[in-house]
Design a protein around this motif. Structure first.
Motif, short mmCIF file in Angstrom:
data_model
loop_
_atom_site.label_atom_id
_atom_site.label_comp_id
_atom_site.label_asym_id
_atom_site.label_seq_id
_atom_site.Cartn_x
_atom_site.Cartn_y
_atom_site.Cartn_z
N VAL A 134 0.85 -1.21 0.00
CA VAL A 134 0.00 0.00 0.00
C VAL A 134 0.87 1.25 0.00
O VAL A 134 0.55 2.24 -0.66
CB VAL A 134 -0.95 0.00 1.22
N SER A 135 1.99 1.21 0.70
CA SER A 135 2.87 2.37 0.72
C SER A 135 3.47 2.63 -0.66
O SER A 135 3.85 3.75 -0.98
CB SER A 135 4.00 2.18 1.74
N GLY A 136 3.55 1.57 -1.47
CA GLY A 136 4.03 1.74 -2.84
C GLY A 136 2.98 2.33 -3.76
O GLY A 136 3.31 2.90 -4.80
N THR A 137 1.70 2.16 -3.41
CA THR A 137 0.63 2.69 -4.26
C THR A 137 0.01 3.97 -3.69
O THR A 137 -0.30 4.89 -4.43
CB THR A 137 -0.49 1.64 -4.44
N VAL A 138 -0.17 4.00 -2.35
CA VAL A 138 -0.70 5.21 -1.74
C VAL A 138 0.43 6.22 -1.64
O VAL A 138 1.24 6.19 -0.73
CB VAL A 138 -1.29 4.93 -0.33
N GLY A 139 0.50 7.06 -2.60
CA GLY A 139 1.58 8.04 -2.67
C GLY A 139 1.05 9.34 -3.22
O GLY A 139 -0.13 9.66 -3.08
N ASN A 140 1.90 10.06 -3.88
CA ASN A 140 1.48 11.35 -4.40
C ASN A 140 0.56 11.23 -5.60
O ASN A 140 0.02 12.23 -6.07
CB ASN A 140 2.70 12.20 -4.72
N GLY A 141 0.37 9.99 -6.10
CA GLY A 141 -0.67 9.79 -7.10
C GLY A 141 -2.04 10.08 -6.52
O GLY A 141 -2.96 10.51 -7.22
N ASN A 142 -2.18 9.88 -5.20
CA ASN A 142 -3.45 10.14 -4.52
C ASN A 142 -3.66 11.63 -4.26
O ASN A 142 -4.79 12.07 -4.06
CB ASN A 142 -3.50 9.42 -3.18
N ILE A 143 -2.61 12.39 -4.23
CA ILE A 143 -2.70 13.83 -4.00
C ILE A 143 -2.51 14.59 -5.30
O ILE A 143 -3.40 15.28 -5.79
CB ILE A 143 -1.67 14.28 -2.95
N ALA A 144 -1.33 14.42 -5.89
CA ALA A 144 -1.04 15.13 -7.14
C ALA A 144 -1.77 14.51 -8.32
O ALA A 144 -2.27 15.21 -9.20
CB ALA A 144 0.47 15.10 -7.40
N GLY A 145 -1.85 13.17 -8.35
CA GLY A 145 -2.47 12.49 -9.49
C GLY A 145 -3.95 12.77 -9.61
O GLY A 145 -4.47 12.99 -10.70
N VAL A 146 -4.65 12.78 -8.47
CA VAL A 146 -6.08 13.08 -8.49
C VAL A 146 -6.31 14.52 -8.93
O VAL A 146 -7.21 14.81 -9.73
CB VAL A 146 -6.71 12.83 -7.10
N ALA A 147 -5.52 15.43 -8.40
CA ALA A 147 -5.63 16.83 -8.80
C ALA A 147 -5.39 16.99 -10.30
O ALA A 147 -6.08 17.75 -10.98
CB ALA A 147 -4.65 17.68 -8.01
#
Length: 556
Positions: A134-147
């Motif tokens: 999860v630490s490999g997937t829950v990253g800045n894709g969840n913050i920057a990627g969603v934006a």
């Protein structure tokens, strides 16, 4: 330790000197010039289109839908059972007498008839394996990627991200079951697993040894590239963006200095291998995930009257988008799927490398654990980020899809003129209070609207997301590196030094070239991985049946 850190400094010192001497062009511009041709080449190859749609996305979504149907919607049927596995409810099954009914090969490669206690093989618990993955997937894709998804595709992109996340749960189940089933365990108990092994060993069992070797090598190469890109440079890039914004730093060398600090921090952790990585991630990941979710929930419940409007926008604009230049329903669908696939990596096979290290003798047990990943990553955390941004923009703070009046330039970038001011390279960016914002900067603006001192909070969250993702991906890349170049200490050191160097490069470069390269490398992994999944999914069905039968016997 001293020699390792000195090696890092000696490798990076010329790079920092170069940064200080750069006057005519910024360091980020020079790095972009070096990486842009590489990014463009790989993007064109990986994202080749069929009827205007990137084939890799069709492959990902189509495969996820197939596995969901074939296994009878495991993302729904086994959700509760997956939670129980993580909780340790079925741990006693791993210590019971091995069944002879299936007459196949158990994790680690020994014959079932030897009745060897497979639960002793592996290095981490179910929870640690999940936390690492999860630490490999829950990253800045969840913050920057969603934006970025919302900036490009509007609120409707969120709907397709959720759909992609739900379908991706089935793909994660398949690839992580195979990761444990075909792993290697050496004499010292160290585990080596992932698509490289189930592709090569699994296809060999089916009489396609040459194809298996070739596909495994390509996967390993792409995984190394992914570890340098999406799992490393893209993370340090976004962490640097928020740190520089918080501190008010504008110097081009500031990014390299921030990157150096992160490289030293990550270097101290990754030299300890999977056990130290798991020990760190099992503490950091739950903490940062809960912290971030609580902050999102605070904003959402503080604006509860807007929540129904936000969900209405997410649904209606998924099928009737109003975002500028999104290209209709297909355009917003592609944006949502691409960002979700980048975020949860279902189909890329990367997470199976971490899950392979689990202590179990039932490979399907870890497959069930793995299906929780896309749910946590995409369905929960990405959706919360999207709701925060949509609520923030309820008053029309920025234009969905980009800046109105964007004009494409000869070099493929987009410029825009707003109130007589020319803004350069605006694709994927929005204008908030007269300033261009991208990625994590958009999310930071949303948080700042509702939470005092949110700049500090989000900076901490982004940095924790980035560091945890980097340490997990260093393990993924190292395993692939070992597959190609052997398991010696020298090979390990070379990879780790290169990995740490890319932290500096990502921190010093701009977002465009880094994310283009990152996308290409992550999605490139899909092609060889899918070869393995399509050849071997019957094995997964057999192992699932074996595990479910063991649970029934334990209850009887």
């Amino acid at each position: 330790m001293k020699k390792f850190l000195l090696s890092i400094v000696s490798l990076i010192f010329p790079f920092l000197t170069f940064a200080q001497e750069t006057t005519e062009k910024g360091l980020d511009q020079r790095i972009d010039e070096a990486f842009q041709p590489i990014s463009d080449f790989f993007s064109n190859v990986i994202f080749f289109e069929i009827a205007g749609t990137p084939f890799v996305l069709l492959l990902l979504v189509g495969s996820a839908a197939f596995f969901t149907i074939y296994f009878g919607f495991p993302n729904i049927r086994f959700f509760g059972k997956a939670i129980n596995v993580v909780r340790g409810k079925y741990d006693e099954i791993d210590h019971a007498t091995v069944d002879r009914a299936y007459g196949d090969v158990t994790p680690g490669g020994d014959a079932i008839e030897t009745i060897r206690d497979e639960s002793k093989e592996g290095e981490v618990s179910h929870f640690q394996a999940l936390a690492t993955a999860v630490s490999g997937t829950v990253g800045n894709g969840n913050i920057a990627g969603v934006a970025l998804a919302i900036a490009l595709g509007g609120p409707g992109a969120t709907f397709w991200m959720i759909i992609c996340g739900l379908l991706g749960m089935s793909t994660k189940f398949v690839e992580c079951t195979l990761g444990v089933q075909y792993r290697d365990v050496d004499a010292e108990g160290t585990v080596y697993g992932g698509p490289m092994y189930y592709i090569s060993k699994g296809l060999k069992d089916r009489g396609f040894a040459t194809l298996g070797k070739i596909a495994a090598v390509f996967f390993a190469i792409f995984c190394i590239g992914g570890s340098f890109g999406g799992g490393n440079a893209a993370q340090s890039n976004q962490a640097t963006v928020v740190l520089k914004e918080l501190m008010g730093w504008e110097s081009t060398s500031a990014g390299a200095i921030i990157g150096l600090v992160m490289a030293i921090l990550v270097g101290i952790i990754i030299i300890g291998g999977i056990k130290r990585i798991a020990a760190v991630t099992e503490k950091v990941v739950p903490f940062m995930a809960v912290l971030y979710v609580v902050a999102c929930l605070y904003i959402i419940f503080s604006n509860f009257s807007f929540v129904d409007d936000a969900f209405s926008l997410i649904f209606t604009e998924a099928f009737n988008p109003r975002a500028i230049g999104v290209g209709g329903v297909i355009g917003v669908l592609l944006v949502g799927f691409q960002r979700a696939a980048f975020s949860n990596e279902a189909g890329a096979g990367s997470a199976s490398i971490a899950h392979s290290a689990v202590k179990t003798k039932y490979s399907a047990s870890e497959g069930l654990v793995a299906l929780l990943e896309p749910f946590i990553d995409t369905v929960v955390i990405c959706t919360m980020t999207a709701l925060v941004i949509i609520i923030f923009n309820s008053g029309g703070t920025f234009d969905y899809g980009g800046i109105a009046g964007m004009i494409e330039q000869a070099d493929g970038t987009f410029n825009a003129v707003v109130d007589g001011v020319t803004y350069l390279d605006v694709k994927g960016k929005v204008l908030i209070d007269g300033e261009l914002r991208e990625g994590a900067g958009i999310t930071a603006s949303a948080f700042a609207e509702y939470i005092p001192y949110s700049g500090v909070f989000l900076t901490v969250a982004v940095v924790l997301f980035a560091v945890s993702t980097m340490i997990s991906w260093s393990y993924y890349g190292l395993q692939s590196w070992k597959f190609l170049f052997g398991r010696g200490k020298t090979a390990d050191l070379v990879y780790k030094l290169l990995f740490l160097l890319f932290i500096i490069i990502g921190a010093a470069a701009s977002m465009n070239s880094i994310w283009a390269f990152s996308d290409a490398m992550i999605f490139a992994m899909v092609f060889p991985n899918m070869i393995g999944l399509y050849f071997l999914f019957p094995v997964v069905k057999k192992q699932l049946r074996r595990y479910l039968d063991a649970i029934k016997e334990a209850k009887a």
